[in-house]
Every structure is written in C-alpha cells, then in structure tokens.
Design an enzyme around this catalytic site. Structure first.
Site, PDB file in Angstrom:
ATOM      1  N   GLY A 198       6.890   6.548  -7.400  1.00 35.03           N
ATOM      2  CA  GLY A 198       6.920   5.318  -6.630  1.00 35.03           C
ATOM      3  C   GLY A 198       6.433   5.533  -5.215  1.00 35.03           C
ATOM      4  N   PRO A 199       6.187   4.446  -4.485  1.00 36.06           N
ATOM      5  CG  PRO A 199       5.415   2.326  -3.976  1.00 36.06           C
ATOM      6  CD  PRO A 199       6.286   3.058  -4.942  1.00 36.06           C
ATOM      7  N   PRO A 200       6.388   5.640  -1.021  1.00 31.32           N
ATOM      8  CG  PRO A 200       5.117   6.743   0.586  1.00 31.32           C
ATOM      9  CD  PRO A 200       5.019   5.720  -0.487  1.00 31.32           C
ATOM     10  CE  LYS A 204       9.405   8.859  -4.569  1.00 30.31           C
ATOM     11  NZ  LYS A 204       9.118   7.781  -3.616  1.00 30.31           N
ATOM     12  CD  GLU A 421      -2.820 -17.103  16.784  1.00 26.81           C
ATOM     13  OE1 GLU A 421      -2.500 -17.275  15.602  1.00 26.81           O
ATOM     14  OE2 GLU A 421      -3.531 -16.145  17.148  1.00 26.81           O
ATOM     15  CG  ASP A 496      -8.897 -14.221  12.391  1.00 26.73           C
ATOM     16  OD1 ASP A 496      -7.853 -13.667  11.999  1.00 26.73           O
ATOM     17  OD2 ASP A 496      -8.952 -14.944  13.403  1.00 26.73           O
TER      18      ASP A 496
END
Length: 627
Positions: A198-200, A204, A421, A496
């Site tokens: 699995g990802p960090p 685990k 924005e 963007d």
C-alpha cells in the site's frame, strides 16, 4: 560513552601511560643519586692522580668515590688486567662484587610486562569491538531486530481504523497464533508470511503490531535496509540470527519494513548472483520455506513497491497472501479521525464526517497530522477545546501551506486575484457535474495568491469524460475573468493552463476519449525512457493529429467558460466585492451570491482586513494564483 571504540581508545591510552611510567621507574629508579658518568681514560687519570679513595668493581661497571665524597662511574668494555696494579700503587681501597641477580618476578615485570600489556589491551579491544553480540563494531552478523514482548505491545485492532477488509484478512492469523491446534487437526498449517502492500502512511506497520497485540505474542521489527552491508555474507548471517532468536520466542511475528530493499529481482543489478543483497534474499527464502521449518514464526512484510519483488518471494509457502492496505475511503477517514480525536479535547461543533469528506486522498498518517495541527492551532489561540475552525485552518495549511499574512499586495493585485478566483468559482457553480465549491479565498498561501477549493460529495474512484471537460472549463475561468473584468492577462493562470493541458493530453492519448482518434493509446506512461518521460511510439503525422485534437478540446472548453462568465457578470462582480471585503468566503456565502442574494457575514464576525495600501519594495509579479 557507550561507543565501544571510545572505550577501547581510553583503555589503550591508560595502558600506554602505565607502560611509560613503569619503564621510567624501572630504568631510572636509582637516578636520584646516580654517579657521574666519565670516560675510562678519565677514570685512569683520577686513579693515577691519587684523587680516588675507594673503588667498587661490579662486572664491567666501575664506581669510584673521590676524596671530596662525590661518585664517578665508567664502563670497562674489555678486561684491563693492569687496573688492579694501578689501584694498589695509588693506595686506593677497592672491592669486587658479583653481578646482582634479579628475582624471577622482577625479570617478568621488566622483560615481559610490555608484551603482556599489549596482549591484554588487544583482548579488551576485541571484546569491546565485538560487544558480546550487542551492537559492537564487529558484530556484523548479529540481527538488528528489536523485540517487543506481549506485555509491552498494547496496540490492538481497536487502534486500527479505515481498513476493515485488511483486518479481516489478517484476523485469521490471530486465530492461528492463539490456537494452532484448531487448524492443524483439520490439516491446515500456519501461514509462512503476509505481505502488506500500500501507499506510505496507510498503517501497514500499525496493522502488523495489532496482529501481535491481539494474539499476545512477541513482535520482532526490522527494516529491510538493516540486512544489507558492504561486506558480502553479513546480511545472510543476520537473517539466520534473526530467525534463531525468533524461534526461541515462538510463536511470534517478525515484521520486515520496506522489504523491497532486500527482496528485489535477483540478477537485475551488477555482480550477478554473488552480491550482498542477493545472498541475503537467498537466505531469507531458505528460512521462510527451505530445509528447516520455522514453526510458529510468521513473517509480516510491508512495501510500497510489490512490483519489484522477486517472484520466489511471492510464491505460496513464503508469502502466502498479500494484503492491500490502501488509502481509506470517506467512511474509513471518519473512523481514523475518530480514533485520533480521542486523544484531544474536541469542541461540540467538530464533525468527523465533514472533515472526512473534505480530506480525499489523505492517508492515516495525514489524518493524524491533521488532528495534531488542529490541536496546535487551538493551543496557540489559548483555547480549551479544539474547534472546527482549528481543523479548517489545519487542513488549509496542510493542503496549501501557512497563511502569508506578512505579504503585502498592491490593491491592483488584490483586485486581479479576486476576479481570478471569482471566475473559477462561478464557472464551477454553473456546471452541473462539478464538485461543490467549499471555499474561495484571496489570502496568500504558499506559492498561491488565492485558492478556489472544491470538495467532492463522495470519493471519486473513476474519472468520466463529461466531468473532465467541466474541470477544463473551471481551470480556464480565472484567466477569462481577468480578460473580461480587468482587461489584462497575468501569470496567475500558468498553473491552470499546465494542469489543463496535461488532463486534455491524457484524455486523448491514454483514456481513449477522443471521437476522431478513437480508443488507441498514443502515449504509454509505463514505458519510460532512461531519463524519464514516456517513449514516443507514434509517427509525426499522428502526433500532429493528437496535438490538433488536444487543442480542439481546450478551445471548446475555453469558449464555454467565457460564455458562462459573460452571461453572469453580476455574480462575478458580487463575489469579487465579497472577497475584497472579507478575503475568504465559504460555501454558504457562495450560494447566496449565486442565488442573487446579499451574502451573509462570515461565521464568527467579519475579520479585520489587512493593510495592503503600501507598495512592497520587491513584489514578485509572477506569483501564481492557483485554482
């Protein structure tokens, strides 16, 4: 002072000092009253001149006492038979002494003491270097695994959240360790190993500790890099030593973190099959399923790169099962947040489900960091409880960096950022399948001068063409608002455009979302060149068609965003006014503006507007305004 090398150096220095003192004492113990050394010819002249009254002859050494009472000394290399006659003629009283024999102990101390001292120092030095198998400089072959017994390991499945499927997978291991006979009487055997992939930050290591905590068995933990040394054979020796220690405490669990450091494909690097890493892997394979069965010892390993592991390591009998510990979904994030919130005083307005919805892609470690950052915000504000605003500020800081309150912006730049924005937010609200707008701000954070933040209502597992096209239009909303309302272009849209181009290219070359080019893959991201980047596998003519299709998609969405903003000028102006007044507006205020109503005041009262009238001495005009 726990370093064996430092201790050995101190003892060597002490031994050398003692040796020097003893030698000086042995050589010069009588130096305080020692006679004056003279040549033999001078001694004869003293005898003939009748200036000596007494002489002592001892072996080759002659000591004479002058008439004044002083002593002289000389050495006679060859026997002078006329010396006795000279002494008699001069009337000197003389005596002859036999050489004084030293005792056996004195001979040993003088002759053998240096050798004995060096041997003792060497033995001590070697023992210190070896360290008795407990971390000495020469204890290369000893295992570095750290053991945690069942009394010290308090982690259980109750402390692990957000991975219910993974806990079900390893729950069977707990039953095996608790009652092996339950399975053995039916012909089942205890699994050799479990590989967690699995990802960090997904938990685990925590899950492995929880297995040992639930089963009440010892837990050995080690990293894959601890096996590999510059000396060939050391890693294999450490593997043997680790399993020998584990068998003494069986049943138990051995946890190897980052096993890809030692378990990569054999023969893939320099050195063929004789290098240190491959020998270590070979020994690990033998220990897990070789000639000797390690009953009661279960190996749990964790890795982020299961694709690079050797196939022999993944076969049944070694790692019998693979458990995927992925990023938590929205329900898993809520459970993880609830676990970490037990440790901090939480305010009544904090809702874990809202925070879980606003943290897509967060791992368990990220969520733990979120709770900690929120607690730090509350402490800095002298609060007794951690409130929802603290969590929002912590989330903003993790996503975008801390607020740059000290940054001074010209009013012209604030207005341009506010329109930018507002363009993103208005286009996002007008498109039907876009994620809801959560917050819009022109408060500088990190490298961004402003942010339009959208939160999905649920986890997005798959991407769809219509939603991707809407994302392109939202990305273009900021630049188009600058063109329409400010009448100029800034560098704020650079990020963007970069993201929009990458997304459109992926739609055409990888996802098969082009009507004219079909479902063919034109760019394989897995087939990378030596210096990175995808390998070009299409002709120049096809590449021109790909570029034309990408340009067509971008132009179409750019035109859509322009049309929406021109038709809703009043909403852009109202949102820009609110941003210039409050700097940050939330989802409720955005909804008020889109409904044509006056936006409600910010929660907690209107914030104090920063003084931005001063022109900064050195303004970086290329600072981007992120979407």
């Amino acid at each position: 002072m726990n370093n064996p090398l430092s201790k050995a150096a101190i003892w060597v220095a002490i031994a050398l000092l003692l040796f020097t003192v003893f030698k000086n004492f042995a050589d010069g113990r009588s130096s305080a009253g020692s006679p004056k050394q003279v040549a033999y010819s001078e001694f004869l002249e003293e005898v003939k001149a009748h200036r000596l009254k007494e002489v002592v002859l001892e072996d080759r050494t002659i000591i004479g006492v002058t008439n004044e009472g002083s002593k002289i000394r000389t050495t006679m290399t060859l026997l002078d038979r006329g010396l006795v006659n000279d002494l008699i003629n001069a009337g000197v009283r003389f005596d002859v002494k036999a050489p004084e024999e030293q005792s056996f102990l004195a001979q040993v101390l003088i002759n053998w003491f240096p050798m004995l001292l060096l041997v003792g120092v060497w033995i001590f030095f070697m023992r210190q270097m070896q360290g008795g198998g407990k971390g000495g400089a020469f204890s290369f072959g000893k295992s570095k695994a750290r053991m945690m017994d069942e009394t010290n390991n308090t982690v259980t499945f109750a402390d692990v959240a957000g991975c219910d499927e993974s806990k079900e997978e390893v729950g069977e291991i707990v039953d095996f360790l608790r009652d092996p006979s339950k399975f053995q009487k039916l012909g089942g055997r205890i699994p050799r190993g479990i590989l967690m992939v699995g990802p960090p930050g997904t938990g685990k290591t925590l899950l492995a500790r929880a297995i040992a905590g639930e089963a009440k068995v010892p837990f050995f933990s080690i990293s894959g890099s601890d096996f590999v040394e510059m000396f060939v054979g050391v890693g294999a020796s450490r593997v043997r030593d680790m399993f020998e220690n584990a068998k003494k405490h069986s049943p138990c669990i051995i946890f190897i973190d980052e096993i890809d450091a030692v378990g990569r494909h054999r023969g893939a690097g320099m050195g063929g099959g004789n290098d240190e890493r491959e020998q270590t892997l070979n020994q690990l394979l033998v220990e897990m399923d070789g000639f000797e069965a390690n009953s009661g010892v279960i190996v749990v390993a964790a890795t982020n790169r299961a694709d690079v592991l050797d196939k022999a390591l993944l076969r049944p009998g070694r790692f019998d099962r693979q458990v995927t510990v992925g990023l938590p979904d929205i329900r898993g994030r809520e459970q993880i947040l609830s676990v970490h919130m037990r440790k901090v005083p939480i305010g009544p307005d904090v809702k874990a489900e809202v925070l879980a919805r606003g943290t897509p892609g967060f791992s368990g470690a990220d969520l733990a960091n979120l709770v900690n950052e929120a607690a730090l915000f509350a402490a800095r504000r002298n609060k007794r409880l951690v409130e929802m605003q603290d969590f929002e500020d912590a989330k903003d800081k993790i996503y975008m960096g801390p607020e740059r309150k000290s940054m001074v912006m010209r009013e012209e730049e604030r207005i341009n950022t506010a329109y930018h924005e507002s363009g993103h937010a208005v286009v996002a609200k007008l498109l039907p399948k876009s994620d809801p707008v959560h917050k819009v701000t022109i408060m500088p954070r990190g490298w961004a001068l402003g942010v339009t933040w959208q939160l999905p209502e649920h986890d997005n597992i798959s991407g769809y063409k219509d939603k991707m096209l809407e994302q392109l239009a939202i990305m273009f909303g900021g630049r188009i608002a600058e063109e329409i309302f400010v009448g100029q272009m800034s560098t704020g849209a650079a990020n963007d455009f970069s993201r929009a181009t990458k997304l459109a290219r992926a739609m055409v070359t990888r996802y098969g979302m082009s009507d004219s080019l079909g479902v063919m893959v034109y760019e394989d991201s897995e087939n990378e060149g030596f210096f990175g980047g995808a390998v070009k596998t299409i002709s120049e003519a096809t590449q021109q068609k790909v570029d034309a299709e990408i340009r067509n998609i971008l132009d179409t969405q750019y035109a859509l965003a322009r049309r929406l903003l021109e038709e809703n000028r009043d909403k852009v102006e109202a949102m820009t006014k609110a941003l210039l007044e409050w700097e940050t507006i939330d989802a409720d205020q955005v909804n008020d503006i889109m409904a044509g109503n006056e936006p409600r005041p910010p929660k907690g009262g209107a914030p104090t507007r920063r003084n931005n009238n001063d022109t900064p001495p050195n303004v970086n005009s290329t600072a981007p305004a992120a979407a």
